[in-house]
Structure formats: structure tokens, C-alpha cells
Design a protein around this motif. Structure first.
Motif, PDB file in Angstrom:
ATOM      1  N   ARG A 141     -13.717  11.305  -1.616  1.00 28.05           N
ATOM      2  CA  ARG A 141     -13.626  11.980  -0.309  1.00 28.05           C
ATOM      3  C   ARG A 141     -14.237  13.382  -0.382  1.00 28.05           C
ATOM      4  O   ARG A 141     -14.890  13.816   0.565  1.00 28.05           O
ATOM      5  CB  ARG A 141     -12.148  12.031   0.100  1.00 28.05           C
TER       6      ARG A 141
ATOM      7  N   GLY B  99      -9.593  10.414  -3.515  1.00 29.54           N
ATOM      8  CA  GLY B  99      -9.747  11.853  -3.301  1.00 29.54           C
ATOM      9  C   GLY B  99     -11.061  12.410  -3.832  1.00 29.54           C
ATOM     10  O   GLY B  99     -11.713  13.231  -3.166  1.00 29.54           O
TER      11      GLY B  99
ATOM     12  N   HIS C 238      -9.920  17.940  -7.946  1.00 26.17           N
ATOM     13  CA  HIS C 238      -9.024  16.833  -7.628  1.00 26.17           C
ATOM     14  C   HIS C 238      -7.748  16.885  -8.465  1.00 26.17           C
ATOM     15  O   HIS C 238      -6.649  16.594  -7.964  1.00 26.17           O
ATOM     16  CB  HIS C 238      -9.747  15.489  -7.793  1.00 26.17           C
TER      17      HIS C 238
ATOM     18  N   GLU D 241      -0.788  11.323   4.624  1.00 26.86           N
ATOM     19  CA  GLU D 241      -2.155  11.852   4.683  1.00 26.86           C
ATOM     20  C   GLU D 241      -2.244  13.251   5.286  1.00 26.86           C
ATOM     21  O   GLU D 241      -2.717  14.180   4.634  1.00 26.86           O
ATOM     22  CB  GLU D 241      -3.093  10.876   5.418  1.00 26.86           C
TER      23      GLU D 241
ATOM     24  N   THR E 299      -2.732   0.517  -4.440  1.00 27.68           N
ATOM     25  CA  THR E 299      -3.139   1.727  -3.716  1.00 27.68           C
ATOM     26  C   THR E 299      -4.396   2.339  -4.334  1.00 27.68           C
ATOM     27  O   THR E 299      -4.687   2.090  -5.509  1.00 27.68           O
ATOM     28  CB  THR E 299      -1.996   2.766  -3.744  1.00 27.68           C
ATOM     29  N   THR E 300      -5.084   3.151  -3.553  1.00 29.14           N
ATOM     30  CA  THR E 300      -6.227   3.871  -4.121  1.00 29.14           C
ATOM     31  C   THR E 300      -5.817   5.252  -4.631  1.00 29.14           C
ATOM     32  O   THR E 300      -6.602   5.932  -5.267  1.00 29.14           O
ATOM     33  CB  THR E 300      -7.352   4.061  -3.079  1.00 29.14           C
ATOM     34  N   THR E 301      -4.605   5.664  -4.314  1.00 33.42           N
ATOM     35  CA  THR E 301      -4.235   7.021  -4.715  1.00 33.42           C
ATOM     36  C   THR E 301      -3.939   7.094  -6.216  1.00 33.42           C
ATOM     37  O   THR E 301      -3.777   6.086  -6.902  1.00 33.42           O
ATOM     38  CB  THR E 301      -3.049   7.550  -3.868  1.00 33.42           C
ATOM     39  N   THR E 302      -3.864   8.300  -6.723  1.00 35.03           N
ATOM     40  CA  THR E 302      -3.659   8.577  -8.153  1.00 35.03           C
ATOM     41  C   THR E 302      -2.245   8.151  -8.590  1.00 35.03           C
ATOM     42  O   THR E 302      -1.287   8.392  -7.847  1.00 35.03           O
ATOM     43  CB  THR E 302      -3.855  10.103  -8.359  1.00 35.03           C
TER      44      THR E 302
ATOM     45  N   ASP F 210       0.871  -1.165   0.000  1.00 31.30           N
ATOM     46  CA  ASP F 210       0.000   0.000   0.000  1.00 31.30           C
ATOM     47  C   ASP F 210       0.921   1.231   0.000  1.00 31.30           C
ATOM     48  O   ASP F 210       2.116   1.110   0.315  1.00 31.30           O
ATOM     49  CB  ASP F 210      -0.856  -0.041   1.268  1.00 31.30           C
TER      50      ASP F 210
ATOM     51  N   LYS G 200      -5.588  19.358  -6.872  1.00 33.31           N
ATOM     52  CA  LYS G 200      -5.024  18.753  -5.650  1.00 33.31           C
ATOM     53  C   LYS G 200      -3.843  17.856  -5.996  1.00 33.31           C
ATOM     54  O   LYS G 200      -2.806  17.877  -5.309  1.00 33.31           O
ATOM     55  CB  LYS G 200      -6.134  17.981  -4.909  1.00 33.31           C
TER      56      LYS G 200
HETATM   57  C1  XBP Z   1      -5.102   6.365   0.408  1.00 35.31           C
HETATM   58  C2  XBP Z   1      -6.258   7.065  -0.146  1.00 35.31           C
HETATM   59  C3  XBP Z   1      -6.094   8.086  -1.176  1.00 35.31           C
HETATM   60  C4  XBP Z   1      -5.359   9.325  -0.704  1.00 35.31           C
HETATM   61  C5  XBP Z   1      -5.631  10.482  -1.617  1.00 35.31           C
HETATM   62  O1  XBP Z   1      -4.702   5.317  -0.425  1.00 35.31           O
HETATM   63  O2  XBP Z   1      -7.371   6.782   0.240  1.00 35.31           O
HETATM   64  O3  XBP Z   1      -7.367   8.464  -1.582  1.00 35.31           O
HETATM   65  O4  XBP Z   1      -5.807   9.701   0.585  1.00 35.31           O
HETATM   66  O5  XBP Z   1      -5.185  10.227  -2.901  1.00 35.31           O
HETATM   67  P1  XBP Z   1      -3.766   4.048   0.018  1.00 35.31           P
HETATM   68  P2  XBP Z   1      -6.052  10.674  -4.185  1.00 35.31           P
HETATM   69  O6  XBP Z   1      -3.619   4.018   1.503  1.00 35.31           O
HETATM   70  O7  XBP Z   1      -4.515   2.863  -0.554  1.00 35.31           O
HETATM   71  O8  XBP Z   1      -2.455   4.262  -0.684  1.00 35.31           O
HETATM   72  O9  XBP Z   1      -6.542  12.071  -3.904  1.00 35.31           O
HETATM   73  O10 XBP Z   1      -5.083  10.622  -5.329  1.00 35.31           O
HETATM   74  O11 XBP Z   1      -7.185   9.700  -4.288  1.00 35.31           O
END
Ligand code: XBP
Ligand code: MG
Length: 256
Positions: A57, A54, A83, A19, A123-126, A10, A86
Motif C-alpha cells: 500500500r 501495508g 512498515h 482500517e 488475512t493479509t495483515t502482519t 478474515d 507502523k
Molecule cells: C487487510 C489488509 C492489510 C491491512 C494492513 O487485510 O489489506 O494490509 O490493511 O496490515 P485483511 P499490514 O482484510 O485480509 O485482514 O500493514 O500489516 O499489511
């Protein structure tokens, strides 16, 4: 018995504490630039972390904490635009070295790489955020150390859904018994556990009290030889910092 073939990491909260001082700050900068009077405090952001992604969120914030906000007609575009701004603030913060890797992360990645254990990201992030973090901490070449970078909207359902782990394992042609995952949060362990992965959890300020049912072990950090971890749940099998031997031993304990 299956041999350990790959480590799947992750990103946010696990590789680096991104975060509070990374994503949250970037969201606030994007809101300010757009002329919005929204300010996500560290405490509010902790509540918003219930939802991953994001864009998701931002919508959750409006639904639950700012329902009076008059939404523009092109709401999807509005959220996507905020976003995107961001993301550029976030990658700029990374390029300035705002967030280091957590203790032990670089050491474990190098150890796995040297031992021929394959590496991946789930991961969920970009995607741009992952490459920015990796290249500004481990160097530009490090992107290629990871065989698959499963990130962001590549799967329709983000964590806690298990889709991203399935995507990564499918791309690597590996089964869950051949991999170990590293996570830091409730949504993360839900995702990796549903994908039937042995999971090492390292907690952080936002996740220390989360429910980590299903984790092989819960630690405060990976630690270093001179900076031992604290065990929050489970049996560390005599180890004091996470190294490849310990990961193999935890894997064996679940699959041996
Ligand atoms: C964490 C998340 C992400 C980030 C924000 O992902 O939930 O959404 O907080 O990134 P992980 P984005 O722990 O799975 O890595 O704004 O790019 O979504
Ligand atoms: Mg995380």
C-alpha cells in the motif's frame, strides 16, 4: 454432502473495524516519526485499500498519489522500516483497546469452539497485528483457539489471490466444501470465492458498495439477538443474527 468442519475468518474489517481508526492512524504515526509530511485522510485511505498489504500500500501510494517523492536508494529497506514502525504503532493502539470486535464475532467464535467446529484465520495483515487484536479483545488464550493463523507474507501473493485460503486449508487438511469463510471486502471475496469457499460477507464503511459476486450472503454485520443484521444481498433463511445454525444452513444451501 460435506459436514461443516471449520470457520475461516478474515481479520481487518471482518473481526473488527480496524482500517480507518487502527491501520490508517498507525501509518500516519509512522510517517510522522520518520519526518515525512504524508497524511492519509480517511477518504484517501479508502482509495489505498484497493491494494492489500501495508508495504504494498505504501508503494501504491507513492506510485499513484505522490510520484514526486524522491525515493531513497535503499527503497525496499525504507519501505520495510516504515512498515515495521507502523506495525509497532498498530499493536500499541490495540493494546490500548482502540478497536473492539464487531457485533456477533465473539459470540460466533465461542459457539463454534463449543460445538467442536475448527477455527482459522486467513488475512493479509502482519501476524503480530492478528495476535495483538485477538489477545486484547478475547484474551491471550484465544490465540490457541485458532488452529492456523495464515497471515501477511506467509504466501507470496496476497488477497485477492486465493493462496492464503489454500495455505490455511492445506495446513488443516480440509477441502473447501468443509469450510465457511467470513470476509468484508472485494479483495476478500475474490480470494475466498476463487478458493471455492462458501462466504458470509459483513460489510463496513469502506466496503458497503463493493462488488460481492460469489458471496453466500451479504450483511451489514453479524448482529446479536437484540441487534439484528440488515440483509444487503441474498436470503438470510429466516435468521436475524449470524449464529452457527445459520452458517450451517448457508453451507448446506451451497453444498447440500
Ligand atoms: C487487510 C489488509 C492489510 C491491512 C494492513 O487485510 O489489506 O494490509 O490493511 O496490515 P485483511 P499490514 O482484510 O485480509 O485482514 O500493514 O500489516 O499489511
Ligand atoms: Mg478484510
Amino acid at each position: 454432502m460435506s459436514e461443516l468442519a471449520a470457520l475461516i475468518f478474515d481479520v481487518d474489517g471482518t473481526l473488527a473495524d480496524t482500517e480507518r481508526d487502527g491501520h490508517r492512524v498507525a501509518f500516519n504515526l509512522a510517517f510522522e516519526e520518520a519526518g515525512l509530511e504524508w497524511e492519509w485522510s480517511p477518504a484517501l485511505y479508502g482509495e489505498l485499500l484497493a491494494v492489500t498489504g501495508g508495504k504494498e500500500r505504501i508503494r501504491f501510494y507513492l506510485d499513484k498519489y505522490n510520484a514526486d517523492f524522491k525515493r531513497p536508494g535503499n527503497f525496499d529497506e525504507f519501505v520495510a522500516g516504515l512498515h515495521a514502525a507502523k506495525t509497532s504503532f498498530y499493536t500499541k493502539l490495540m493494546s490500548e483497546g482502540a478497536i473492539p470486535l464487531r457485533p456477533g464475532v465473539e459470540r460466533l467464535i465461542n459457539e463454534a469452539k463449543d460445538a467442536g467446529v475448527r477455527l482459522a484465520i486467513a488475512t493479509t495483515t502482519t501476524p503480530e497485528n492478528v495476535t495483538a487484536l485477538l489477545s486484547y479483545t478475547l484474551g491471550a488464550d484465544s490465540i490457541d483457539w485458532f488452529e492456523v493463523i495464515g497471515a501477511g507474507d506467509i504466501v507470496p501473493l496476497k488477497k485477492p489471490a486465493h493462496d492464503i485460503y489454500h495455505y490455511v486449508m492445506e495446513e488443516m487438511n480440509l477441502a473447501p466444501e468443509q469450510c465457511v469463510a467470513f470476509e468484508d471486502s472485494y479483495n476478500g471475496i475474490r480470494s475466498s470465492h476463487q478458493a471455492r469457499l462458501t462466504t458470509v460477507v459483513t460489510t463496513n464503511g469502506y466496503t458497503a458498495d463493493d462488488d460481492f459476486t460469489g458471496a453466500a450472503i451479504v450483511l451489514d454485520q453479524m448482529g446479536e439477538p437484540d441487534e439484528p443484521f440488515t440483509v444487503q444481498r441474498g436470503d438470510a433463511l429466516g435468521y436475524t443474527h449470524v449464529n452457527l445454525d445459520m452458517v450451517r444452513a448457508l453451507h448446506r444451501a451451497e453444498h447440500g
